[in-house]
Design a protein around this motif. Structure first.
Motif, short mmCIF file in Angstrom:
data_model
loop_
_atom_site.label_atom_id
_atom_site.label_comp_id
_atom_site.label_asym_id
_atom_site.label_seq_id
_atom_site.Cartn_x
_atom_site.Cartn_y
_atom_site.Cartn_z
N GLU A 293 0.81 -1.22 0.00
CA GLU A 293 0.00 0.00 0.00
C GLU A 293 0.85 1.27 0.00
O GLU A 293 0.36 2.36 0.33
CB GLU A 293 -0.95 0.00 1.21
CG GLU A 293 -1.96 -1.12 1.19
CD GLU A 293 -2.71 -1.21 -0.14
OE1 GLU A 293 -3.01 -0.15 -0.72
OE2 GLU A 293 -2.98 -2.34 -0.59
N SER A 294 2.12 1.13 -0.38
CA SER A 294 3.03 2.27 -0.59
C SER A 294 3.15 3.16 0.65
O SER A 294 2.98 4.38 0.60
CB SER A 294 2.56 3.11 -1.79
OG SER A 294 2.41 2.30 -2.93
N SER A 314 3.41 -1.12 14.78
CA SER A 314 3.02 -0.78 13.41
C SER A 314 3.53 0.60 13.03
O SER A 314 3.98 0.82 11.89
CB SER A 314 1.50 -0.87 13.23
OG SER A 314 0.83 0.07 14.06
N ALA A 315 3.50 1.55 13.98
CA ALA A 315 3.98 2.91 13.69
C ALA A 315 5.50 2.93 13.49
O ALA A 315 6.00 3.61 12.58
CB ALA A 315 3.58 3.85 14.81
N MET A 316 6.22 2.20 14.32
CA MET A 316 7.68 2.13 14.16
C MET A 316 8.05 1.51 12.83
O MET A 316 8.96 1.98 12.13
CB MET A 316 8.30 1.33 15.32
CG MET A 316 8.27 2.05 16.65
SD MET A 316 8.94 1.05 18.01
CE MET A 316 10.67 0.97 17.55
N LEU A 317 7.32 0.45 12.47
CA LEU A 317 7.58 -0.23 11.19
C LEU A 317 7.29 0.72 10.03
O LEU A 317 8.09 0.83 9.09
CB LEU A 317 6.71 -1.49 11.10
CG LEU A 317 6.85 -2.33 9.83
CD1 LEU A 317 8.29 -2.85 9.69
CD2 LEU A 317 5.87 -3.50 9.85
N GLY A 322 9.51 4.32 5.62
CA GLY A 322 9.49 5.53 4.82
C GLY A 322 8.37 6.51 5.09
O GLY A 322 8.34 7.59 4.47
N ALA A 323 7.41 6.19 5.98
CA ALA A 323 6.35 7.15 6.28
C ALA A 323 6.97 8.41 6.89
O ALA A 323 7.89 8.33 7.70
CB ALA A 323 5.34 6.54 7.25
N GLY A 342 12.42 9.54 18.41
CA GLY A 342 12.91 8.44 17.58
C GLY A 342 11.94 8.15 16.45
O GLY A 342 11.55 9.03 15.69
N ASP A 343 11.53 6.88 16.36
CA ASP A 343 10.62 6.48 15.27
C ASP A 343 9.20 6.98 15.49
O ASP A 343 8.44 7.11 14.54
CB ASP A 343 10.62 4.95 15.13
CG ASP A 343 11.92 4.43 14.55
OD1 ASP A 343 12.53 5.16 13.76
OD2 ASP A 343 12.33 3.31 14.91
N ILE A 344 8.82 7.23 16.73
CA ILE A 344 7.47 7.73 17.03
C ILE A 344 7.54 9.24 17.19
O ILE A 344 8.19 9.75 18.10
CB ILE A 344 6.91 7.10 18.33
CG1 ILE A 344 6.95 5.58 18.26
CG2 ILE A 344 5.50 7.62 18.59
CD1 ILE A 344 6.05 4.95 17.24
#
Length: 459
Positions: A293-294, A314-317, A322-323, A342-344
């Motif tokens: 889903e890009s 799921s948010a970290m992934l 690339g999100a 960090g990722d979040i």
């Protein structure tokens, strides 16, 4: 004020913590004796073990002379029944209920009346969270956005980054950079600690800056503190519950929205009620689904399922794939500080949104709006200046002459439709909406007293 809280869960417990230090007499009711004992060991309050909607339990809790009942259990029906019993048997003046079911909320104007279901104020957490997330989408780069005076003025929290025009410069440079835009920095947090903003204060990278301005100028002020982000166009939502579905409904007209829902039955239902949202059935932490889903083209990935761990993973992934931005809903407020950064990018707590709404109804002295900030450490308040120069401690006075509690600043005054950024010589007039920032909420009672005209003051 004598307040009965029904439900000692996260919301009830946090609310009690907020209120016990403010000269309130708090009694909390729950059926779990261990939770009650834990609260009583930490806080100066009374506890009653029992079912909060039972008349004898309410009587034991002091409902006969209570000023307010706040029902925040996990059961909508128990909360409403507690309000009904408090009204019918004890004539409790103010009754507040947390209600989550969409069915009750849709019909609230017909249901919640004294002759029907006597709930004076309805708190719907999912609606509050949806509104908070929508504001973050409207102002890319903001950490928190709260509105006052029916949206005329806004208080915004942003992190200062290298590249922001003001970073490395004193606050006094704001006026030079934006001669036609008025704003006031209400507070700065540096490495987690508040510092008093003065005209000579130099903004550093990673400072968390709270500023207040006319809502139409928010984007302009943000550009001074960080490189302005482009508007979010592509949104991916993980979780099709009340928050996910409500958010998709509010965003789908102006954004390209995709929603991932684990339940096949729920996904099928959402595809019929959401007009322009693309709904997928699947696991939001499935890397192959996100890739398909890009996700790398997504401007904001927002995880709002009922599972904290699923939201975080799921948010970290999504961010690592690339999100651009990753936002998560966290039920356990203790997790919020741990995961943000960090990722979040942003973690938000429904409990904190609920507490803000509840405090608006609990506060005294003509306070009409309360927002809990920095996970409850600080508060932003909207108070109406009632009375005249003879009865009011603020009306007719310059801000410099008002004895504000320590760590309290007046950021703006809304007069009719005009937003006036506060200066030391600004004079408060009757019926002005005054917006204050409290670094330390323990002084809230002093602010309440400040805005109580002497003719109405009840100590």
């Amino acid at each position: 004020m004598k307040i009965i809280i029904i439900g000692a869960g996260q919301v009830g417990g946090t609310l009690a913590e907020n209120l016990v230090g403010e000269q309130n007499e708090i009694t909390i009711v729950d059926s779990d004796i261990k939770v009650l004992e834990s609260l009583q060991s930490r806080l100066d309050l009374q506890v009653i073990c029992g079912i909060g909607s039972h008349p004898d339990v309410l009587k034991k809790a002091g409902a006969e002379d209570a000023d307010m009942l706040i029902a925040v259990t996990n059961s909508d029906e128990s909360n409403m029944m507690a309000c009904q019993v408090a009204y019918s048997l004890f004539k409790t003046p103010t009754k507040i209920a947390r209600v989550r079911s969409e069915q009750y909320i849709i019909y609230q104007s017909q249901l919640y009346k004294h002759q029907d279901i006597p709930v004076d104020h309805l708190i719907a957490p999912e609606q509050l969270v949806t509104t908070a997330i929508k504001r973050l989408i409207d102002y890319p780069g903001a950490l928190q956005v709260v509105e006052f005076a029916e949206g005329k003025a806004s208080l915004v929290a942003v992190k200062a980054y290298y590249g922001g025009l003001l970073v490395g410069h004193a606050l006094s440079a704001l006026k030079e950079h934006m001669p036609n835009v008025e704003t006031r920095v209400a507070a700065i947090y540096r490495r987690g600690r508040p510092i008093r903003p003065l005209s000579s204060t130099v903004i550093e990278a990673d400072d968390e800056v709270f500023f207040i301005a006319d809502t139409k100028h928010i984007r302009a002020v943000m550009s001074e503190l960080q490189k302005l982000e482009s508007s979010y166009k592509r949104i991916m939502i993980a979780g099709g519950g009340l928050i996910g579905a409500g958010l998709a409904k509010r965003l789908e007209g102006k954004h390209n929205v995709k929603l991932i829902e684990y339940s096949a039955e729920r996904a099928e239902y959402l595809s019929t009620v959401l007009d322009q949202t693309i709904v997928f059935q699947g696991d939001a932490s499935d890397a192959s689904l996100l890739q398909e889903e890009s996700v790398e083209q997504v401007d904001a990935f927002i995880a709002v399922t009922n599972d904290d761990e699923a939201n975080i993973m799921s948010a970290m992934l999504a961010k690592r794939m690339g999100a651009q931005k990753a936002m998560v809903l966290i039920q356990r407020s203790a997790y919020v500080d741990l995961v943000q950064g960090g990722d979040i990018d942003i973690a938000f707590s429904p409990q904190q949104a609920t507490i803000s709404a509840l405090l608006t109804h609990v506060r005294r002295g003509d306070i009409v709006n309360v927002h809990s900030l920095r996970r409850g450490a600080a508060e932003a308040i909207e108070a109406i200046a009632h009375g005249d120069e003879n009865t009011s401690k603020v009306v007719g006075k310059q801000i410099d002459d008002i004895k504000l509690p320590p760590g309290t600043t007046i950021g703006a005054v809304v007069r009719n439709d005009e937003v006036i950024i506060a200066h030391s010589d600004t004079i408060i007039k009757a019926n002005d909406h005054v917006i204050l920032f409290l670094v330390d909420k323990k002084f809230i009672r002093d602010v309440e007293k400040l805005f109580q005209p002497s003719a109405l003051f009840f100590g």
